[in-house]
Structures are given as C-alpha cells and as structure tokens.
Design a protein around this motif. Structure first.
Motif, PDB file in Angstrom:
ATOM      1  N   ASP A 237       0.855  -1.185   0.000  1.00  0.00           N
ATOM      2  CA  ASP A 237       0.000   0.000   0.000  1.00  0.00           C
ATOM      3  C   ASP A 237       0.893   1.237   0.000  1.00  0.00           C
ATOM      4  O   ASP A 237       1.575   1.530   0.979  1.00  0.00           O
ATOM      5  N   GLU A 260      -8.112  -1.460   3.098  1.00  0.00           N
ATOM      6  CA  GLU A 260      -8.277  -1.586   1.649  1.00  0.00           C
ATOM      7  C   GLU A 260      -9.611  -1.032   1.176  1.00  0.00           C
ATOM      8  O   GLU A 260      -9.735  -0.584   0.027  1.00  0.00           O
ATOM      9  N   GLY A 264      -7.682   0.857  -1.196  1.00  0.00           N
ATOM     10  CA  GLY A 264      -7.264  -0.154  -2.155  1.00  0.00           C
ATOM     11  C   GLY A 264      -7.050   0.445  -3.535  1.00  0.00           C
ATOM     12  O   GLY A 264      -7.559   1.529  -3.842  1.00  0.00           O
ATOM     13  N   ALA A 272      -7.022  -5.775  -4.051  1.00  0.00           N
ATOM     14  CA  ALA A 272      -6.362  -5.688  -2.751  1.00  0.00           C
ATOM     15  C   ALA A 272      -6.346  -7.064  -2.098  1.00  0.00           C
ATOM     16  O   ALA A 272      -7.357  -7.771  -2.077  1.00  0.00           O
TER      17      ALA A 272
END
Length: 321
Positions: A237, A260, A264, A272
C-alpha cells in the motif's frame, strides 16, 4: 477563468485526488488551473492540461505553509476553489464557487467520497497526465519486445506496511519462471531512494538484462509512463500502487495495517489482498508503532499468488468483452 486545486502532501492521496481534477479538466476546458500540494506530490501534476502554476507547500511551523499559499493566490479571482485538505483557505480567498472536503468517510473508498463531493457518480478513475518526453524516456528504459513487464514496489512509507522482502523474492521467482504467469518477464523495480537497500535482495535475483531499477532517479511522470507499459504491478500500500492503478495496469496491492476498503487500488484493474489478520486485529496487537517490525506477517506467498492468478484471469476476461 481559473481553478485553484488544493490537494495532499502525500503522493497516494494526491493520485486519488486526480479523479476530481480530471472531472474539471474534461468538463470545463476553459479553466486555467493552479495546483497547490506538497513537494513530493507536485511532479505528478506537471502535465495537467491548461496548467498555469504549481505551488509547492512544504510544511512549516505554526501553519506557515497556509500563510504562504494565501499570499500567493489572494490577488487572483478564482472561479472555482477546491480544497481537499479541509482548511479555511477557500473561505478567505476571492472566488465564485468553493468545494471543501470537511472530513473522511471511512464507509466508502476515498475516490467514491471525492466523487460525492463534486456530485459525480460513479466517480472518474484517477488519472496522471504524461508528456511525450516522459513516454519517450520510458520507451528507452524498458525493452521493446514481446516479453511481459512486471512492476514491483517492495517498499512503503512505513515499515509496518512492508511485506517481507523474501516473500516478494519468491513471488517474482515464481511469476517469471518458465511456466509461470509472466515467464521470462522484464522486472521494473520502483521505489523512493531510501527504499533501495530494502529492495536489493529481490532486485539481485533478476539478471541485469532483465531488470530496470528506478529509485528516485527518474521523474515521477516517467515512472507513470513506465507503469503504463507493465502487464502487472505488485506492491505494498503506497503512492506507487495508486500510480499503477491510475495507469490502468492490473494492480495487486498488499494490505495489513491499512484499510483496503478506503485505500485499495481503485477500479476494475485493482485488487487488494490483505493479511489473514484484519485491520483492527493488527492495530490492537501491535506493541510499538516505531519498533521497525512488519505487520504483514500473516500474508502468505500462496495467498498472493492465488490473488494474482485470479486477477489476471479476470482482467483477460474483461478485455474479451
């Protein structure tokens, strides 16, 4: 007619905010645009159509960056002022229309929240505009043949979000092996300069003639143009993950101590994959935010490989439609 667009210091949030800017670029082509944002994010706006100016806002003591911004723009009449940082600035500037984000809605994705802010549903995909020079540079950095290109972002802005590098190495090995999903792929390694050392063990697994390594050595628009040529991006991420999704690349983002559902990789090309532990379980179990330990340990290689397989299969089905 002029638009003032105030957006994030952080690269990832700035990428997501381009969905708002894109709406005004495409529906109000008469607007001349000024972007105000943090220095790290500023380069992604350099090719925005009708751009007049980028105002970089390095954080200063006692909110000095806001005072600097106000002085820079107060003498201009703004037809539209968009402030995605929720400051009071929009209300103390001369203008006709003001759009201010008042807070985060954790029940929906940030892109969807931004779409609601401007009355656009479904929201537009985030988009980073590039220049011919950026695309030419990407063509020189990457091979022009039939080999697939795999993008890898093994770093992040916080060690808690970093999947163990040895697991990245195993995934790269399996993906690019004969009979893998991306056999003999050229691997594009990306990250900030301080993420290079962390990524080195997986970089060194790939022969020099089959890899391109960019850790702060190229303009961010060249990075975006390079991502546009990839067949898959896999990363933690991070802002690079959002750049990959904005490029339309099949993007698999790895999540643990972040949500997420809010951050995401956005759109049908984004996927994700989270740790077996949920977000709250991870946060509740950590002992020290600054202990240097990853919080991604319950995400297995097999789970990531399965997600990549399913995502690429879905991507191919969507292309056929």
């Amino acid at each position: 007619m002029r638009l003032l667009f105030i957006t994030s210091n952080r690269l990832g949030d700035a990428v997501l905010s381009t969905s708002v800017l894109r709406h005004f670029v495409e529906t109000r082509p008469e607007l001349r645009i000024t972007v105000a944002c943090g220095p790290v994010a500023a380069p992604i706006f350099e090719a925005v159509p009708n751009l007049e100016r980028i105002i970089r806002m390095p954080k200063q003591k006692r909110g000095g960056h806001w005072w600097h911004l106000w002085k820079s723009v107060v003498t201009t009449w703004w037809d539209v002022i968009i402030d995605l940082r929720g400051s009071a600035t929009a209300f103390v500037l001369p203008g006709r229309k003001r759009i201010v984000l008042s807070g985060n809605d954790d029940s929906i994705h940030r892109v969807e929240q931004l779409g609601r802010l401007i009355g656009v549903s479904p929201p537009l995909m985030p988009h980073i505009w590039t220049r011919p020079a950026d695309e030419d540079r990407a063509n020189r950095l990457l091979p022009d043949d039939q080999r697939p290109i795999l993008g890898i972002g093994a770093g992040a802005n916080w060690f808690g979000k970093i999947w163990p590098v040895e697991r990245f190495a195993e995934v790269v090995t399996r993906l690019t092996a004969p009979g893998g999903l991306l056999p003999n792929a050229h691997v594009l390694f990306l990250g900030a300069p301080d993420e290079y050392a962390l990524s080195l063990p997986v970089i060194e697994l790939v022969p020099e003639h089959r890899r391109t390594v960019i850790f702060g050595s190229e303009h961010l628009l060249t990075v975006e143009a390079s991502l546009q040529k990839a067949d898959l991006y896999l990363g933690n991420d991070s802002g690079l993950m959002h750049m990959a999704a904005a490029a339309g690349v099949p993007t698999v983002g790895l999540f643990g101590p972040s949500k997420e559902q809010n951050y995401g990789p956005y759109g049908n090309n984004g996927c994700a994959v989270r740790t077996d532990w949920g977000y709250q379980q991870i946060i509740d179990s950590r002992q020290d935010r600054f202990d240097g330990k990853t919080l991604m340990g319950t995400l297995s290689v097999d789970k990531v490989m399965d997600a990549i397989q399913q995502h690429l299969d879905q991507f191919e089905r969507e292309k056929i439609k």
